[in-house]
Design an enzyme around this catalytic site. Structure first.
Site, PDB file in Angstrom:
ATOM      1  N   HIS A 412      45.347   2.660 -71.673  1.00 44.49           N
ATOM      2  CA  HIS A 412      46.146   1.868 -70.751  1.00 44.49           C
ATOM      3  C   HIS A 412      47.470   1.498 -71.407  1.00 44.49           C
ATOM      4  O   HIS A 412      47.492   0.948 -72.505  1.00 44.49           O
ATOM      5  CB  HIS A 412      45.410   0.591 -70.340  1.00 44.49           C
ATOM      6  CG  HIS A 412      46.179  -0.233 -69.352  1.00 44.49           C
ATOM      7  ND1 HIS A 412      46.446  -1.570 -69.523  1.00 44.49           N
ATOM      8  CD2 HIS A 412      46.756   0.102 -68.171  1.00 44.49           C
ATOM      9  CE1 HIS A 412      47.140  -2.027 -68.499  1.00 44.49           C
ATOM     10  NE2 HIS A 412      47.348  -1.035 -67.661  1.00 44.49           N
ATOM     11  N   HIS A 413      48.558   1.830 -70.729  1.00 44.75           N
ATOM     12  CA  HIS A 413      49.904   1.483 -71.187  1.00 44.75           C
ATOM     13  C   HIS A 413      50.576   0.618 -70.123  1.00 44.75           C
ATOM     14  O   HIS A 413      51.114   1.132 -69.134  1.00 44.75           O
ATOM     15  CB  HIS A 413      50.758   2.741 -71.394  1.00 44.75           C
ATOM     16  CG  HIS A 413      50.357   3.567 -72.571  1.00 44.75           C
ATOM     17  ND1 HIS A 413      50.798   4.861 -72.747  1.00 44.75           N
ATOM     18  CD2 HIS A 413      49.567   3.285 -73.634  1.00 44.75           C
ATOM     19  CE1 HIS A 413      50.281   5.345 -73.871  1.00 44.75           C
ATOM     20  NE2 HIS A 413      49.540   4.410 -74.421  1.00 44.75           N
ATOM     21  N   GLU A 483      52.384   0.998 -59.997  1.00 45.01           N
ATOM     22  CA  GLU A 483      53.678   0.356 -59.693  1.00 45.01           C
ATOM     23  C   GLU A 483      54.859   1.326 -59.789  1.00 45.01           C
ATOM     24  O   GLU A 483      55.994   0.904 -59.987  1.00 45.01           O
ATOM     25  CB  GLU A 483      53.948  -0.859 -60.603  1.00 45.01           C
ATOM     26  CG  GLU A 483      52.990  -2.011 -60.410  1.00 45.01           C
ATOM     27  CD  GLU A 483      51.767  -1.898 -61.300  1.00 45.01           C
ATOM     28  OE1 GLU A 483      50.699  -2.391 -60.905  1.00 45.01           O
ATOM     29  OE2 GLU A 483      51.870  -1.307 -62.400  1.00 45.01           O
ATOM     30  N   GLU A 501      49.069   4.612 -58.096  1.00 45.93           N
ATOM     31  CA  GLU A 501      48.746   3.478 -57.234  1.00 45.93           C
ATOM     32  C   GLU A 501      49.743   3.478 -56.071  1.00 45.93           C
ATOM     33  O   GLU A 501      49.442   3.925 -54.999  1.00 45.93           O
ATOM     34  CB  GLU A 501      48.813   2.182 -58.033  1.00 45.93           C
ATOM     35  CG  GLU A 501      48.404   0.963 -57.246  1.00 45.93           C
ATOM     36  CD  GLU A 501      48.679  -0.305 -58.020  1.00 45.93           C
ATOM     37  OE1 GLU A 501      47.851  -1.226 -57.937  1.00 45.93           O
ATOM     38  OE2 GLU A 501      49.719  -0.389 -58.698  1.00 45.93           O
ATOM     39  N   GLU A 507      42.677  -4.158 -56.085  1.00 43.64           N
ATOM     40  CA  GLU A 507      42.930  -5.396 -56.827  1.00 43.64           C
ATOM     41  C   GLU A 507      43.296  -6.549 -55.908  1.00 43.64           C
ATOM     42  O   GLU A 507      42.990  -7.713 -56.199  1.00 43.64           O
ATOM     43  CB  GLU A 507      44.017  -5.171 -57.868  1.00 43.64           C
ATOM     44  CG  GLU A 507      45.378  -4.823 -57.294  1.00 43.64           C
ATOM     45  CD  GLU A 507      46.415  -4.516 -58.374  1.00 43.64           C
ATOM     46  OE1 GLU A 507      46.078  -4.634 -59.556  1.00 43.64           O
ATOM     47  OE2 GLU A 507      47.546  -4.141 -58.020  1.00 43.64           O
TER      48      GLU A 507
END
Length: 711
Positions: A412-413, A483, A501, A507
């Site tokens: 995850h970045h 995003e 996404e 979420e």
């Protein structure tokens, strides 16, 4: 790739305005191009004689130079046809047909002695067109002030729209007539970490519409490269949509140098809603894969992860509760842990064990790296270095442990939208992944972009996203970007872009909830450009069960959560809930274990945007089918058949459906499971609860299995 034929027709030269026509291969769509008396390029589109796009202007306004708007004459045109069949590295079908008729119109601008090419491609399911700027004496480097493409609609269509915004698509879709957009805009703009709404009548693409005479129309763009993203400004008196490009920090919309070209502007149209869902027009307007060895290292992924617990507030990304940290300065080994940090070695091992026990491929881990304490909402450039773990996250031990179980860990970045910082560390971060057995990364761009004033969907960021994808490919890494800009079919060209996404995902169920009709709309809008990492599979609908301080509820039945693995296409599918929750419902969890993530064929059985979707998909390389159905808050009875199954074969269908008293708000976890034998002649009627649906696995069976079922 199998090319059937390519036939180039003749070249015609005109020195005066002349209408030209182009028909789709099946002759249902007709394009007309012409030049007005003052030299403005104009096009219109009809489907089976019905107006889709009325006469609409084309062109671009330049910042310092004379604009490409008028004073044109047709200098020549060329018509051609094309038909090929290509195989995606992964996808909803094994093969995609790319068949179109093309019209290339060469325009000469009398006032400047410049040349502009408008290229039209007409498919059986819609239109694509773009601007091309050849190398020429009077055009080199130029700046776009605004694109002036128009889509003049035939009426006040029903539309499924998002507020026009240069920084986020994370809004609930509004369903209304176009004439109602202005009145509903204020309520449609809800808070977000970064947002820049630009107009009381601005909307985003993909824009889905339905006309009063029964046409389904989708407007979007394809092959967004070295250009800023497209939005639309609605003239709500005349129902004309006008292009709006995302500006940079000083208001410019694009910096180009000839020879170059714009992205394709797309119009998908049909009198059947299901045709919109199966259209591959956007993919077909992108180039073939850039990587010759793509199939050897790009693989669909089914995963679990340390994520939902942070979203619900049960755990934290941050290791401590201190509010002022500096990367490379703060010694986290000397700070007090908050006791809620999710990404710790022992906990991640629990997820690895669960993944291995249930046949999953990978585990996503968020919050493993230093810097989470004070990143959100701060204009900090140097937030993460993407290689330094917290003291309780043992990179080497987890690499060893995951490998021993046959499990990959997904990196995850979170860039915190500090784009310069991410590019600064990118090579180092990707090499770190390779060294430690990571072959996929989920990247994030939460917050306002740094450098200040840039937008998520501007040309500068569009270039960055593609740079991240191509740089990842050098290390054989797959990318799941959150995003980021809307998808435009680039996964055909860069198939290591296995998900994005770019919409309001699961979420938000923990942030107040998504509307019950949300997943009946997204396949018609967001998914037109490519797969979405929606993160389905939530079985505990009361978020307070995990965090007493969070009263949000997931607006879905459990059965519909299973259906989303079929209706919300992605080669990257997460079982998003907690392992301990799944262990309470292993009978229902079996569908998530069984469902494929790469497909040979897809059939849309029922569809109406905003109301319901039912899709059947055949697993690649197997004779097994999976069916998913999702509906809105009204509920319905779904009627389907199985005529796509092989004749003469018997299958065992396991049906995961809403119980009689199921309801997304009142009784979401009420479900039933039953098995039955089906053939290609079987017809079923299945009730779908409000906010509910069903999922079916259809497995090829032998006589012994059928006999055992009957016992």
């Amino acid at each position: 790739m199998r090319k059937t034929f390519i036939f180039i027709c003749c070249l015609f030269l005109w020195k005066m305005a002349a209408a030209q026509e182009l028909l789709s291969p099946d002759k249902n769509l007709q394009l007309q191009f012409s030049i007005t008396d003052n030299g403005k390029p104009t096009y219109q589109l009809t489907y089976k004689g019905k107006a889709v796009i009325k006469p609409s202007h084309l062109g671009l306004e330049l910042k310092a130079d004379a604009s490409f708007i008028d004073s044109f004459e047709v200098a020549g045109s060329k018509a051609s046809t094309y038909d090929e069949t290509w195989e995606p590295v992964w996808g909803e079908v094994k093969e995609i047909r790319n068949q179109y008729n093309e019209l290339e119109v060469n325009l000469h601008q009398l006032s400047t002695d410049r040349t502009l090419i408008v290229r039209f491609r007409l498919f059986n399911d819609g239109l694509g067109f773009r601007y091309e700027f050849p190398q020429q004496k009077h055009l080199a480097y130029f700046v776009i002030k605004e694109e002036r493409t128009e889509f003049a609609l035939a009426g006040d269509h029903k539309a499924f729209w998002l507020p026009g915004d240069y920084d986020t698509q994370e809004y609930s879709t509004v369903t209304s007539n176009l004439s109602e957009v202005r009145g509903k805009m204020k309520d449609a703009i809800t808070p977000n970490a970064s947002q820049a709404p630009f107009s009381p009548t601005g909307v985003q693409t993909p824009l889905m519409m339905k006309s009063k005479d029964g046409l389904y129309i989708n407007i979007h763009e394809a092959a967004l490269i070295e250009y800023s993203a497209l939005s639309l400004e609605l003239d709500d008196k005349n129902f004309v949509l006008k292009s709006v490009l995302t500006p940079d920090a000083i208001g410019d919309k694009g910096y180009l140098q000839a020879p170059c070209k714009s992205p394709w502007r797309t119009v998908i149209v049909s009198d059947k809603a299901g045709d919109i869902l199966t259209s591959k027009l956007v993919y077909n307007l992108n180039e073939p894969p850039k990587y010759a060895d793509a199939a050897s290292w790009i693989k669909p992924v089914k995963y679990v992860g340390v994520w939902w617990e942070m979203i619900t507030g049960k755990s934290t990304w941050a290791y401590t509760d201190i509010e002022n940290v500096q990367l490379g300065v703060t010694d986290f080994s000397k700070t007090k842990p908050n006791g809620k940090h999710g990404a710790n070695t022992a906990h991640v091992k629990e997820y690895i064990d669960f993944a291995a026990e249930n046949g999953f491929d990978a585990v996503l881990v968020e919050g493993w790296n230093q810097g989470w304490e004070d990143w959100f909402g701060k204009t900090k450039d140097y937030v993460f270095d993407f290689i330094t773990p917290y003291p309780d996250f043992d990179v080497q031990e987890l690499h060893r442990y995951a490998a021993s179980k046959g499990i990959k860990i997904i990196m995850h970045h979170e860039t915190s939208s500090s784009v310069r910082n991410y590019e600064r560390f990118m090579d180092t971060a990707y090499q770190f992944m390779v060294n430690n057995g990571y072959n996929a990364v989920k990247s994030g761009y939460v917050g306002n972009i740094i450098p200040r004033g840039e937008h998520h969907y501007g040309q500068w960021l569009v270039n960055h996203y593609l740079y991240a994808i191509t740089k990842a490919a050098e290390y054989h890494i797959m990318v799941d970007a959150h995003e980021s800009v809307h998808m435009t079919g680039l996964s055909r060209t860069y198939p290591n872009l296995i998900g994005q996404e770019s919409a309001r995902g699961t979420e938000y169920e923990a942030f107040g909830g998504n509307n019950p009709d949300h997943t009946t709309i997204l396949p018609f809008t967001r998914l037109i450009g490519g797969p979405m990492d929606y993160t389905p599979g939530i079985f505990e609908m009361n978020v307070s069960a995990y965090n007493p301080d969070n009263s949000s509820k997931v607006n879905s039945t459990l059965a519909r959560q299973l259906a989303l693995y079929v209706t919300m296409y992605s080669p990257l599918q997460m079982a998003a809930d907690f392992p301990e929750t799944y262990r309470k419902h292993m009978d229902a969890f079996q569908f998530i274990k069984d469902v494929a993530i790469d497909w040979e064929d897809t059939k849309v059985l029922e569809a109406e945007p905003g109301d319901y979707i039912t899709i059947a998909r055949k697993a690649k390389g197997k004779n097994n089918w999976f069916i998913g159905s999702t509906c809105d808050e009204n509920g319905r009875v779904s009627k389907i058949n199985f005529d796509y199954l092989d004749a003469g074969w018997k299958y065992i269908a396991t049906i995961y459906s809403d119980a009689k008293d199921a309801h997304y708000a009142k009784n979401p976890k009420a479900y039933t499971i039953k098995k039955m034998v089906v053939t290609n002649k079987t017809v079923l009627s299945l009730p779908c609860a409000p906010g509910g649906g069903y999922a079916i696995s259809v497995m090829e069976a032998d006589d012994d299995a059928i006999k055992a079922l009957k016992k």
